[in-house]
Structure formats: C-alpha cells, structure tokens
Write a protein that holds these residues in place. Sequence first.
Motif: not given
Length: 64
Positions: A31-37, A40-44
């Motif tokens: 609903x509210x896009x993250x303000x920062x990227x 990569x360690x959290x992408x799974x």
Amino acid sequence: MTNFRADDLDEDLTSLRGDCARMAPHWTRPEHPAARPVPPSQIHGVRVPARSARLLDAMSDYGD
C-alpha cells in the motif's frame, strides 16, 4: 551470449509471457512503497524457469 533463431525467439518469448502471467498473482504491491531499496539479502523465494532465464540472458541490454 546464446544465439537464437527467429522461430526459437518467438516460441521462447511466448513461454516467457506465460511464465510472467503465472507468477503475477504471487506478486503483491504494498500500500505504501518503501522509501529506500530493499537489500539483496532480504530478497528470497524468487524462482525463474531456466528457459526464461536463458531467454533474458540472450537479450540485448540496450536494445537493437
């Protein structure tokens, strides 16, 4: 880079579109896009079929 014949590219592109259509329902938009990227360690948990990965790998980075 892999060389594809035109017939192979058309067939693989159709396959890629099908893969994307099947994966799309699993993707959610916050609903509210993250303000920062996201680091990569959290992408799974992302799986791309090997045939689609090979097709994308063979595509030009900048277009033709």
